[in-house]
Scaffold this active site. Structure first.
Site, PDB file in Angstrom:
ATOM      1  N   GLY A  35      -2.593  -3.053  -9.750  1.00  0.00           N
ATOM      2  CA  GLY A  35      -3.894  -2.544  -9.328  1.00  0.00           C
ATOM      3  C   GLY A  35      -4.350  -3.061  -7.989  1.00  0.00           C
ATOM      4  N   HIS A  36      -3.767  -4.171  -7.552  1.00  0.00           N
ATOM      5  CA  HIS A  36      -4.251  -4.816  -6.325  1.00  0.00           C
ATOM      6  C   HIS A  36      -3.085  -5.041  -5.383  1.00  0.00           C
ATOM      7  CE1 HIS A  36      -6.039  -7.931  -3.715  1.00  0.00           C
ATOM      8  NE2 HIS A  36      -7.203  -7.517  -4.141  1.00  0.00           N
TER       9      HIS A  36
END
Lengths: 149, 97
Positions: A35-36
């Site tokens: 997600g990052h």
């Protein structure tokens, strides 16, 4: 380093009463990196702060013979200078600025590949362990990392 | 920040005003540091750190709190600003003795 478990440090390489050095290797894959960010995996800045806070926490645990539990209370003057990618080896340092009554003020830094990646000043509250089981778990983890039991 | 010409109370009052953004008019010798000034526990940590640095001491907040909780001392002895300044003076004197 196991990001999902907030296990940020792999080993403690040096420590004395006033400072501590630790190392960790970022995992090659993690849901955090999914997600990052998608296609551009980076260690989130808040986890850089967590790395530094944990190094300071181990310093205070060692300093007090694992008698009390450090908890992050305040972060100040944080600068996130570099981007840390999967597989990176990081060196995390903690230096004690002031050992107060029920709290400690420290400075921390992260270096990777010869460059400073992050630095911060932070405050830890030093509280009693809520129970003996957690105290034993923390002591055991400290031993795994390289602190004397 | 050290200003030996000012009284201990004035030095503590300046720390509180700067650290916790408290109206200086509210910082009187009879004010309770928590109840009257709206200072939360984290700001209080900052204030204690600033006092430790300013006076070169270690304010024994945990010991004071234990004394109050055990009924061995009234909270006013430590957490009203006038008496707090007296406690700081005692700590400085003990350090220099």
């Amino acid at each position: 380093m196991k990001l999902e478990y907030f296990s940020m440090l792999d080993r403690i390489t040096a420590h004395d009463a006033e400072s501590l050095e630790a190392e960790a290797t970022l995992p090659e894959a993690s849901p955090v990196f999914d997600g990052h960010f998608p296609g551009m995996p980076l260690l989130p800045g808040v986890l850089m702060i967590e790395c530094m806070a944990q190094a300071g926490g181990w310093l205070m645990l060692a300093r007090q013979g694992f008698a009390r539990m450090p908890l992050l209370a305040k972060v100040g003057q944080a600068k996130l200078r570099g981007m840390l990618k999967p597989g990176a080896l990081i060196r995390v340092g903690a230096k004690l600025t002031h050992d107060g009554s029920g709290y400690a003020v420290l400075s921390g830094r992260i270096d990777s590949d010869g460059q400073m990646a992050a630095e911060a000043e932070y405050t830890l509250r030093i509280l009693p362990f809520p129970n003996a089981e957690l105290a034993a778990l923390v002591r055991g983890r400290g031993t795994e990392l390289g602190l004397p039991a | 920040m050290s200003s030996p010409d000012r009284s201990t109370f004035e030095r503590i009052a300046a720390i509180i005003a700067d650290t916790a953004n408290v109206d200086p008019a509210k910082i009187t010798p009879t004010a309770h540091v928590i109840n009257d000034l709206g200072i939360d526990s984290l700001d209080f940590l900052d204030i204690v750190f600033a006092i430790d640095k300013e006076f070169g001491i270690k304010v024994p907040v945990e010991d004071w709190t234990e004394q109050v909780n055990a009924g061995k001392a009234p909270a006013e002895k430590f957490f009203i600003l006038g008496p707090l300044a007296e406690r700081i003076d005692e700590l400085v004197q003990a350090k220099n003795a």
